[in-house]
Design a protein around this motif. Structure first.
Motif, PDB file in Angstrom:
ATOM      1  N   PHE A 128       0.807  -1.228   0.000  1.00 37.98           N
ATOM      2  CA  PHE A 128       0.000   0.000   0.000  1.00 37.98           C
ATOM      3  C   PHE A 128       0.840   1.278   0.000  1.00 37.98           C
ATOM      4  O   PHE A 128       0.307   2.371   0.195  1.00 37.98           O
ATOM      5  CB  PHE A 128      -1.009   0.020   1.150  1.00 37.98           C
ATOM      6  N   ILE A 129       2.129   1.155  -0.233  1.00 37.02           N
ATOM      7  CA  ILE A 129       2.979   2.349  -0.306  1.00 37.02           C
ATOM      8  C   ILE A 129       2.512   3.296  -1.413  1.00 37.02           C
ATOM      9  O   ILE A 129       2.491   4.513  -1.208  1.00 37.02           O
ATOM     10  CB  ILE A 129       4.465   1.966  -0.447  1.00 37.02           C
ATOM     11  N   PRO A 130       2.103   2.777  -2.596  1.00 34.53           N
ATOM     12  CA  PRO A 130       1.620   3.702  -3.639  1.00 34.53           C
ATOM     13  C   PRO A 130       0.389   4.513  -3.232  1.00 34.53           C
ATOM     14  O   PRO A 130       0.165   5.592  -3.773  1.00 34.53           O
ATOM     15  CB  PRO A 130       1.285   2.769  -4.815  1.00 34.53           C
ATOM     16  N   LEU A 131      -0.383   4.045  -2.280  1.00 33.65           N
ATOM     17  CA  LEU A 131      -1.550   4.789  -1.802  1.00 33.65           C
ATOM     18  C   LEU A 131      -1.166   5.824  -0.751  1.00 33.65           C
ATOM     19  O   LEU A 131      -1.638   6.962  -0.772  1.00 33.65           O
ATOM     20  CB  LEU A 131      -2.585   3.819  -1.217  1.00 33.65           C
ATOM     21  N   VAL A 132      -0.281   5.454   0.140  1.00 31.14           N
ATOM     22  CA  VAL A 132       0.088   6.325   1.262  1.00 31.14           C
ATOM     23  C   VAL A 132       1.105   7.398   0.847  1.00 31.14           C
ATOM     24  O   VAL A 132       1.029   8.546   1.298  1.00 31.14           O
ATOM     25  CB  VAL A 132       0.648   5.470   2.427  1.00 31.14           C
ATOM     26  N   LEU A 133       2.020   7.032  -0.020  1.00 31.25           N
ATOM     27  CA  LEU A 133       3.132   7.932  -0.361  1.00 31.25           C
ATOM     28  C   LEU A 133       2.697   9.274  -0.954  1.00 31.25           C
ATOM     29  O   LEU A 133       3.200  10.319  -0.515  1.00 31.25           O
ATOM     30  CB  LEU A 133       4.105   7.209  -1.293  1.00 31.25           C
ATOM     31  N   PRO A 134       1.775   9.312  -1.921  1.00 38.88           N
ATOM     32  CA  PRO A 134       1.413  10.636  -2.439  1.00 38.88           C
ATOM     33  C   PRO A 134       0.711  11.511  -1.400  1.00 38.88           C
ATOM     34  O   PRO A 134       0.879  12.728  -1.407  1.00 38.88           O
ATOM     35  CB  PRO A 134       0.494  10.331  -3.627  1.00 38.88           C
ATOM     36  N   VAL A 135      -0.046  10.889  -0.504  1.00 38.74           N
ATOM     37  CA  VAL A 135      -0.703  11.665   0.563  1.00 38.74           C
ATOM     38  C   VAL A 135       0.359  12.295   1.460  1.00 38.74           C
ATOM     39  O   VAL A 135       0.316  13.496   1.760  1.00 38.74           O
ATOM     40  CB  VAL A 135      -1.672  10.779   1.378  1.00 38.74           C
TER      41      VAL A 135
END
Length: 160
Positions: A128-135
């Motif tokens: 889930f890094i791609p979901l959390v990282l931009p936030v």
């Protein structure tokens, strides 16, 4: 002889510098994670496109797009001044939209994706890094803009 004005400005400048230093540590971690993700997504997609593109062209193309976005975001976050700050905002917003759209489609219309992409199921294959990282990146950009404003208001240049 000491200058009373410069001594009265020191605490606010020191506070702005301290805030910028704290943000700098988070920024270094974000940039490092973006760099790792850029390398992983790009090389994975290149390998998949070369070896088995016909099996899942949409998924592998989306992974390639994600890799390019991560590369651009990494460079923009490193530079993050002037036009690069706008590029960083655009890359992170595009990334977040991509993760949300592809993640939702991969759950609601899985037939579109013969194989998972970086953004499938909101980045489950990448913990889930791609979901959390931009936030986190967007929050960091906003915070560094505030720190830069505080530094400029205190008479310094700021470090954002």
């Amino acid at each position: 002889m000491s200058n009373p004005r410069s001594s009265s400005e020191q605490p606010s400048t020191a506070a702005a510098t301290s805030a910028a230093d704290r943000l700098g540590g988070l920024g270094k971690v974000l940039i490092a994670v973006y760099l790792v993700l850029a390398i992983a997504a790009t090389f994975r997609s290149v390998y998949q496109i070369i070896t088995k593109f016909d099996e899942a062209p949409l998924a592998y193309s989306l992974s390639a797009v994600a890799g390019v976005v991560y590369i651009v975001a990494t460079i923009a976050l490193i530079k993050r001044r002037g036009v690069w700050r706008a590029v960083a905002w655009c890359a992170l917003v595009f990334e977040l939209c991509g993760v949300l759209i592809v993640g939702t489609l991969s759950l609601t219309a899985p037939q579109l994706f013969a194989h998972p992409s970086v953004w499938s199921q909101y980045g489950i294959g990448y913990v889930f890094i791609p979901l959390v990282l931009p936030v986190l990146g967007l929050l960091w950009l906003r915070s560094t803009a505030r720190a830069a404003g505080a530094g400029a208001a205190a008479g310094g240049e700021g470090s954002a």
